[in-house]
Design an enzyme around this catalytic site. Structure first.
Site, PDB file in Angstrom:
ATOM      1  N   ARG A 103       1.665   4.330  -2.991  1.00 49.37           N
ATOM      2  CA  ARG A 103       1.429   5.743  -2.652  1.00 49.37           C
ATOM      3  C   ARG A 103       2.710   6.561  -2.761  1.00 49.37           C
ATOM      4  NH1 ARG A 103      -2.398   2.542  -0.440  1.00 49.37           N
ATOM      5  NH2 ARG A 103      -4.379   3.405   0.290  1.00 49.37           N
ATOM      6  N   SER A 158     -13.655   1.274   2.645  1.00 49.36           N
ATOM      7  CA  SER A 158     -12.586   0.995   1.690  1.00 49.36           C
ATOM      8  C   SER A 158     -11.556   2.109   1.672  1.00 49.36           C
ATOM      9  CB  SER A 158     -13.179   0.822   0.287  1.00 49.36           C
ATOM     10  OG  SER A 158     -12.143   0.908  -0.677  1.00 49.36           O
ATOM     11  N   SER A 173       0.837  -1.210   0.000  1.00 46.75           N
ATOM     12  CA  SER A 173       0.000   0.000   0.000  1.00 46.75           C
ATOM     13  C   SER A 173       0.867   1.252   0.000  1.00 46.75           C
ATOM     14  CB  SER A 173      -0.884   0.034   1.249  1.00 46.75           C
ATOM     15  OG  SER A 173      -1.836  -0.983   1.202  1.00 46.75           O
ATOM     16  N   ASP A 208      -7.186  -7.991   4.417  1.00 44.66           N
ATOM     17  CA  ASP A 208      -6.429  -8.909   3.550  1.00 44.66           C
ATOM     18  C   ASP A 208      -5.956 -10.155   4.290  1.00 44.66           C
ATOM     19  OD1 ASP A 208      -6.734  -7.244   1.379  1.00 44.66           O
ATOM     20  OD2 ASP A 208      -4.871  -6.149   1.770  1.00 44.66           O
TER      21      ASP A 208
HETATM   22  C1  S3P Z   1      -5.670  -1.258   0.068  1.00 44.71           C
HETATM   23  C2  S3P Z   1      -6.925  -1.300   0.607  1.00 44.71           C
HETATM   24  C3  S3P Z   1      -7.709  -2.534   0.764  1.00 44.71           C
HETATM   25  C4  S3P Z   1      -6.849  -3.789   0.640  1.00 44.71           C
HETATM   26  C5  S3P Z   1      -5.897  -3.695  -0.501  1.00 44.71           C
HETATM   27  C6  S3P Z   1      -4.973  -2.507  -0.358  1.00 44.71           C
HETATM   28  C7  S3P Z   1      -4.989   0.027  -0.076  1.00 44.71           C
HETATM   29  O1  S3P Z   1      -8.695  -2.584  -0.243  1.00 44.71           O
HETATM   30  O2  S3P Z   1      -7.666  -4.922   0.484  1.00 44.71           O
HETATM   31  O3  S3P Z   1      -5.117  -4.876  -0.593  1.00 44.71           O
HETATM   32  O4  S3P Z   1      -3.770   0.054  -0.349  1.00 44.71           O
HETATM   33  O5  S3P Z   1      -5.647   1.065   0.082  1.00 44.71           O
HETATM   34  P1  S3P Z   1     -10.139  -1.882  -0.032  1.00 44.71           P
HETATM   35  O6  S3P Z   1      -9.933  -0.448   0.081  1.00 44.71           O
HETATM   36  O7  S3P Z   1     -10.923  -2.251  -1.260  1.00 44.71           O
HETATM   37  O8  S3P Z   1     -10.700  -2.515   1.214  1.00 44.71           O
END
Ligand code: S3P
Length: 450
Positions: free
Chosen positions: A37, A178, A33, A331
């Protein structure tokens, strides 16, 4: 550019019970993540951003390629060391070709947020998994800024996006918990005059908020009167390039961590794991199940809290995992379900609707796979229920990974504990997030055949 898996030969391997306990200390791959970013903010800043410890998984490489296609300078300098020459907010240019984001939902949704307030048109696609995932959850809020989308039926990729020339700031309440949707809206708000706010009824991972601050944007996070947070970004800041070090990914750590819990006699230390409170639901759940996990050497790296985790194997008991915890471990349910299958008693994982729209339908993939391994498992509504005997299930199945890296890794870990090996039909998907999964676990003593 990541290949479509369908075009390559499958690679079947199996997790096999090792003759000895797992032991040793390993450094966990960097956070996926935060890596996405870091590249994105670096591309939007003015000046040169040096990134240390970028995750070089296929998902993140897809983001790097996309940003390059949009005009940013993105260059690999060495192992995990990347340099990004930013174009400045609003400075991305129209890509000459289709942008292929492979398997990555985060790349797709966050990039669409950025593109929604850039005055250009881009065509975006992905692999078979990504092309089946819902994009309306971002298209709907991003359209309010003035962006236009043309999509396949049901808001699926491939799609065309034309960003708003004169974007209008928004206040948006998340209909689903989300971080990707929250981030898409905040990133669209970044190149929009005025303030854009997201109301999140439940806290989701806050890496976007943190990294925006790191690059000099103003972000306010306040409690919302109805519960949850009101997150506000002040639009059109002067984003300044800033060096960044990416910590270890708790979602990747989860796999060797549960492996160490399940292989009797193991003692393993995972170094430099992110323990941002918006990501630690798995640690809380495993603690309730009786796991012996110590957080050592807590510190801050790259603006994120990290620790070394020392894990000792031991008996686990079932637990009732509340739905409010889901955003902090979204996850990690596949690997938690493997632990639950080896625990004594019933584990109920509640409120997992979002698992149906991940890289695969993870609720179905976990339930079907565990049943094939001889575990007692059921899905009731949005809840996953696993009844364990206190011993691992028999194993002996071959699991369909459905282009889903976490399904692949979860079942390989289960195979380290079961009587008979657990095979997966295609290990290549693991490269999305954890390219060194097999060699790293082997250094700890895990066995994989095939
Ligand atoms: C993530 C958010 C999550 C996660 C994904 C990574 C992110 O998804 O499942 O692996 O980096 O913002 P959702 O926002 O759909 O829950």
């Amino acid at each position: 550019m990541p290949d479509d898996h369908a075009n390559r030969a499958a690679l079947s391997i199996a997790g096999t019970r090792p003759p000895k306990p797992l032991a040793g200390t390993v450094r966990i791959p960097s956070d996926k993540s935060i890596s996405h970013r870091a590249l994105m903010l670096g591309a939007l800043a003015v000046g040169r951003t040096e990134i240390d410890g970028l995750l070089e998984g296929e998902d993140v490489l897809a983001t790097a390629a996309a940003l390059r296609a949009l005009g940013a300078g993105v260059e690999r300098r060495g192992d995990g060391r990347w340099r990004v020459d930013g174009v400045g907010l609003g400075g991305l240019s129209e890509p000459a070709d289709l942008i292929d984001l492979g398997n990555s939902g985060t790349a797709a949704r966050l990039l669409l947020g950025i593109l929604a307030t850039h005055d250009l048109t881009a065509f975006v696609t992905g692999d078979a998994s990504l092309r089946s995932r819902p994009m309306n959850r971002v298209i709907s809020p991003l359209s309010r800024f003035g962006a236009h989308f043309t999509t396949r039926d049901g808001g699926k990729l491939p799609l065309a996006v034309t960003g708003a020339r004169d974007p209008v700031p928004q206040i948006y309440r998340l209909p689903v918990p989300s971080a990707q949707v929250k981030s898409a809206v905040l990133l669209a708000g970044l190149n929009t005059p005025g303030e854009t706010s997201v109301i999140e009824p439940q806290q989701t991972r806050d890496h976007t908020e943190r990294i925006l601050g790191h690059f000099g944007a103003t972000v306010r996070v306040e409690p919302h009167p109805d519960g949850g947070n009101l997150v506000t970004v002040v639009g059109q800041p002067e984003l300044e390039a800033a060096p960044i070090t990416v910590p270890g990914d708790p979602s990747s750590a989860a796999f060797p961590l549960v492996a160490a819990l399940l292989v009797p006699g193991s003692e393993v230390t995972l170094a430099g794991v992110g323990i941002n409170p918006s990501r630690t639901g798995l640690l809380a759940s495993l603690a309730e199940m009786g796991a012996d996990i110590a957080r050592l050497n807590e510190r801050v790296e790259g603006g994120e809290p990290v620790a070394d985790l020392r894990i000792r194997a031991g008996a686990l008991v079932g637990a009732d995992i509340p739905p409010e915890r889901a955003p902090t471990m979204i996850d990690e349910y596949p690997i938690l379900a493997m632990a639950a299958a080896c625990a004594r008693g019933r584990t109920i994982m509640r409120g997992l609707a979002e698992l149906r729209v991940k890289e695969s339908d993870r609720l179905a993939a976990v339930a079907t796979g565990l049943a094939a391994c001889g575990a007692k498992v059921s899905v009731e509504g949005d809840d996953l229920i696993v009844d364990g005997t206190g011993r691992p299930p028999e194993g002996g199945a071959t699991i369909a990974t459905r282009l889903d890296h976490r399904i692949a890794m979860a079942f390989l870990v289960l195979g380290l504990a079961t009587n008979a090996p657990v095979a997966i039909d295609d290990a290549r998907t693991i490269a999305s997030s954890f390219p060194d999964f097999v060699p790293l676990l082997r250094t700890l003593g895990a066995e994989f055949t095939g």
